[in-house]
Design a protein around this motif. Structure first.
Motif, PDB file in Angstrom:
ATOM      1  N   UNK A  95       0.793  -1.223   0.000  1.00 11.60           N
ATOM      2  CA  UNK A  95       0.000   0.000   0.000  1.00 11.60           C
ATOM      3  C   UNK A  95       0.830   1.281   0.000  1.00 11.60           C
ATOM      4  N   UNK A  96       0.333   2.284  -0.721  1.00 11.45           N
ATOM      5  CA  UNK A  96       1.008   3.582  -0.874  1.00 11.45           C
ATOM      6  C   UNK A  96       0.917   4.422   0.399  1.00 11.45           C
ATOM      7  N   UNK A  97      -0.203   4.280   1.125  1.00 14.41           N
ATOM      8  CA  UNK A  97      -0.403   4.954   2.415  1.00 14.41           C
ATOM      9  C   UNK A  97      -0.118   6.464   2.361  1.00 14.41           C
ATOM     10  N   UNK A  98      -0.559   7.077   1.283  1.00 16.03           N
ATOM     11  CA  UNK A  98      -0.379   8.530   1.171  1.00 16.03           C
ATOM     12  C   UNK A  98       1.088   8.942   1.177  1.00 16.03           C
ATOM     13  N   UNK A  99       1.967   8.043   0.761  1.00 18.36           N
ATOM     14  CA  UNK A  99       3.401   8.339   0.745  1.00 18.36           C
ATOM     15  C   UNK A  99       4.120   7.805   1.973  1.00 18.36           C
ATOM     16  N   UNK A 100       3.358   7.254   2.926  1.00 12.33           N
ATOM     17  CA  UNK A 100       3.957   6.736   4.170  1.00 12.33           C
ATOM     18  C   UNK A 100       4.080   5.205   4.100  1.00 12.33           C
ATOM     19  N   UNK A 101       4.518   4.753   2.937  1.00 17.50           N
ATOM     20  CA  UNK A 101       4.613   3.318   2.687  1.00 17.50           C
ATOM     21  C   UNK A 101       5.781   2.684   3.444  1.00 17.50           C
ATOM     22  N   UNK A 102       5.704   1.339   3.573  1.00 21.65           N
ATOM     23  CA  UNK A 102       6.811   0.607   4.175  1.00 21.65           C
ATOM     24  C   UNK A 102       7.852   0.352   3.080  1.00 21.65           C
ATOM     25  N   UNK A 103       9.057   0.021   3.479  1.00 23.08           N
ATOM     26  CA  UNK A 103      10.094  -0.251   2.491  1.00 23.08           C
ATOM     27  C   UNK A 103       9.894  -1.651   1.896  1.00 23.08           C
ATOM     28  N   UNK A 104      10.022  -1.767   0.578  1.00 21.18           N
ATOM     29  CA  UNK A 104       9.917  -3.090  -0.057  1.00 21.18           C
ATOM     30  C   UNK A 104      11.304  -3.727  -0.038  1.00 21.18           C
ATOM     31  N   UNK A 105      11.527  -4.682   0.845  1.00 18.80           N
ATOM     32  CA  UNK A 105      12.880  -5.219   1.037  1.00 18.80           C
ATOM     33  C   UNK A 105      13.139  -6.516   0.267  1.00 18.80           C
ATOM     34  N   UNK A 149       0.727  17.647  -0.135  1.00 15.79           N
ATOM     35  CA  UNK A 149       1.110  16.368   0.449  1.00 15.79           C
ATOM     36  C   UNK A 149       0.515  16.321   1.852  1.00 15.79           C
ATOM     37  N   UNK A 150       0.325  15.127   2.376  1.00  9.89           N
ATOM     38  CA  UNK A 150      -0.343  14.970   3.667  1.00  9.89           C
ATOM     39  C   UNK A 150       0.664  14.709   4.774  1.00  9.89           C
ATOM     40  N   UNK A 151       0.276  15.181   5.975  1.00  8.30           N
ATOM     41  CA  UNK A 151       1.185  15.048   7.121  1.00  8.30           C
ATOM     42  C   UNK A 151       1.185  13.642   7.695  1.00  8.30           C
ATOM     43  N   UNK A 152       0.198  12.807   7.301  1.00  3.79           N
ATOM     44  CA  UNK A 152       0.156  11.435   7.792  1.00  3.79           C
ATOM     45  C   UNK A 152      -0.711  10.581   6.873  1.00  3.79           C
ATOM     46  N   UNK A 153      -0.614   9.268   7.043  1.00  6.51           N
ATOM     47  CA  UNK A 153      -1.446   8.349   6.266  1.00  6.51           C
ATOM     48  C   UNK A 153      -2.926   8.616   6.562  1.00  6.51           C
ATOM     49  N   UNK A 154      -3.245   8.892   7.827  1.00 10.15           N
ATOM     50  CA  UNK A 154      -4.638   9.124   8.242  1.00 10.15           C
ATOM     51  C   UNK A 154      -5.218  10.353   7.529  1.00 10.15           C
ATOM     52  N   UNK A 155      -4.415  11.416   7.452  1.00 14.26           N
ATOM     53  CA  UNK A 155      -4.873  12.644   6.817  1.00 14.26           C
ATOM     54  C   UNK A 155      -5.162  12.385   5.332  1.00 14.26           C
ATOM     55  N   UNK A 156      -4.324  11.588   4.683  1.00  8.53           N
ATOM     56  CA  UNK A 156      -4.508  11.225   3.273  1.00  8.53           C
ATOM     57  C   UNK A 156      -5.802  10.437   3.093  1.00  8.53           C
ATOM     58  N   UNK A 157      -6.036   9.480   3.982  1.00  7.97           N
ATOM     59  CA  UNK A 157      -7.225   8.620   3.903  1.00  7.97           C
ATOM     60  C   UNK A 157      -8.522   9.384   4.175  1.00  7.97           C
ATOM     61  N   UNK A 158      -8.428  10.419   5.031  1.00  4.26           N
ATOM     62  CA  UNK A 158      -9.631  11.123   5.475  1.00  4.26           C
ATOM     63  C   UNK A 158     -10.226  12.007   4.378  1.00  4.26           C
ATOM     64  N   UNK A 159      -9.452  12.260   3.338  1.00  8.13           N
ATOM     65  CA  UNK A 159      -9.899  13.229   2.350  1.00  8.13           C
ATOM     66  C   UNK A 159     -10.339  12.542   1.054  1.00  8.13           C
ATOM     67  N   UNK A 160     -11.548  12.807   0.596  1.00  6.49           N
ATOM     68  CA  UNK A 160     -12.016  12.270  -0.677  1.00  6.49           C
ATOM     69  C   UNK A 160     -11.797  13.324  -1.755  1.00  6.49           C
ATOM     70  N   UNK A 161     -10.619  13.298  -2.353  1.00  8.62           N
ATOM     71  CA  UNK A 161     -10.268  14.319  -3.337  1.00  8.62           C
ATOM     72  C   UNK A 161     -11.022  14.106  -4.643  1.00  8.62           C
ATOM     73  N   UNK A 162     -11.099  15.188  -5.436  1.00  3.83           N
ATOM     74  CA  UNK A 162     -11.616  15.048  -6.800  1.00  3.83           C
ATOM     75  C   UNK A 162     -10.667  14.113  -7.550  1.00  3.83           C
ATOM     76  N   UNK A 163     -11.184  13.473  -8.587  1.00  4.17           N
ATOM     77  CA  UNK A 163     -10.366  12.451  -9.264  1.00  4.17           C
ATOM     78  C   UNK A 163      -9.101  13.055  -9.880  1.00  4.17           C
TER      79      UNK A 163
END
Ligand code: ADP
Ligand code: NI
Length: 209
Positions: A95-105, A149-163
């Motif tokens: 998951x992208x998590x609004x840019x707060x993704x885990x590292x793919x190792x 850009x969002x300050x956290x994954x939660x902030x990214x998820x909370x917003x329903x942006x235009x497409x």
């Protein structure tokens, strides 16, 4: 029946209730792309890749009615503890998590993540974004919306942006986040197609084309 076939049967029922941006067709396309990438990465474990692709969206918070669907299905499959762990860790890295993704190792994480993200790009990516937007009552575009850009994954998820905002917030960033050589190649072609689509959209809005 193989473990993968059994898993496929179980997840199909779950995805049947998700909208067309995250249905079983999404899973089948990601499987096809993951196989294509894996064919260029000889050390990849296909079983882990297939199971992770099949299960990667079943517990997505945007759709899931229960947090444990992934664990419940995993527990029904005949897997070693080590395999179960590998599948879980691979899914967590997708998951992208609004840019707060885990590292793919691992190579499996890289392949599944690139394959999932490729399905957010190109013609299919455009189609999925508008299907998702439609299912969430989003606007096509919103000129007043900040493309920030969002300050956290939660902030990214909370917003329903235009497409169209979502293209700038996420989709146009994905090509630079690809981790496999084949993924990068496909992403660059699909990215160009999306940029062309956005240019055409803007020109049409002003009656220029
Ligand atoms: P991730 O779990 O990697 O963050 P998502 O499941 O949130 O990915 O998103 C997958 C796809 O759903 C996106 O690539 C896009 O096609 C669609 N999508 C998600 N959020 C939006 C949005 N706000 N507007 C339009 N499409 C979206
Ligand atoms: Ni997905």
């Amino acid at each position: 029946m193989t473990t993968t076939e059994q898993c496929s049967k179980l997840v199909k029922e779950v995805y049947a209730s998700f909208d067309a941006s995250h249905d079983f067709e999404h899973i089948q396309r990601v499987l096809a792309t993951a196989h294509a990438i894996a064919a260029t990465e000889p050390t990849a474990n296909e079983k882990i890749i297939e199971l992770a692709v099949l299960l990667h969206d079943v517990s997505d918070a945007k759709y899931a009615t229960s947090k444990d669907i992934e664990a419940t299905i995993l527990a029904q499959l005949l897997l070693s503890d080590d395999e179960q762990q590998q599948v879980k860790e691979t899914i967590a890295a997708v998951s992208y998590r609004g840019g707060y993704e885990l590292e793919a190792t691992t190579i499996e994480m890289k392949i599944v993540r690139d394959a999932d993200r490729l399905d957010a790009l190109g013609a299919i990516g455009i189609a999925r974004a508008f299907i998702f937007g439609g299912a969430h009552g989003s606007l096509i575009y919103n000129d007043d919306e900040e493309m920030h850009t969002y300050e956290s994954e939660e902030a990214y998820r909370a917003k329903d942006s235009a497409v169209v905002t979502h293209f700038h917030e996420k989709l146009l960033k994905l090509k630079d986040l690809m981790t496999t050589a084949y993924g990068k190649k496909l992403a660059s072609q699909r990215h160009k197609f999306m940029v062309q689509f956005l240019q055409q959209l803007s020109a049409e809005r002003e009656g220029k084309i």
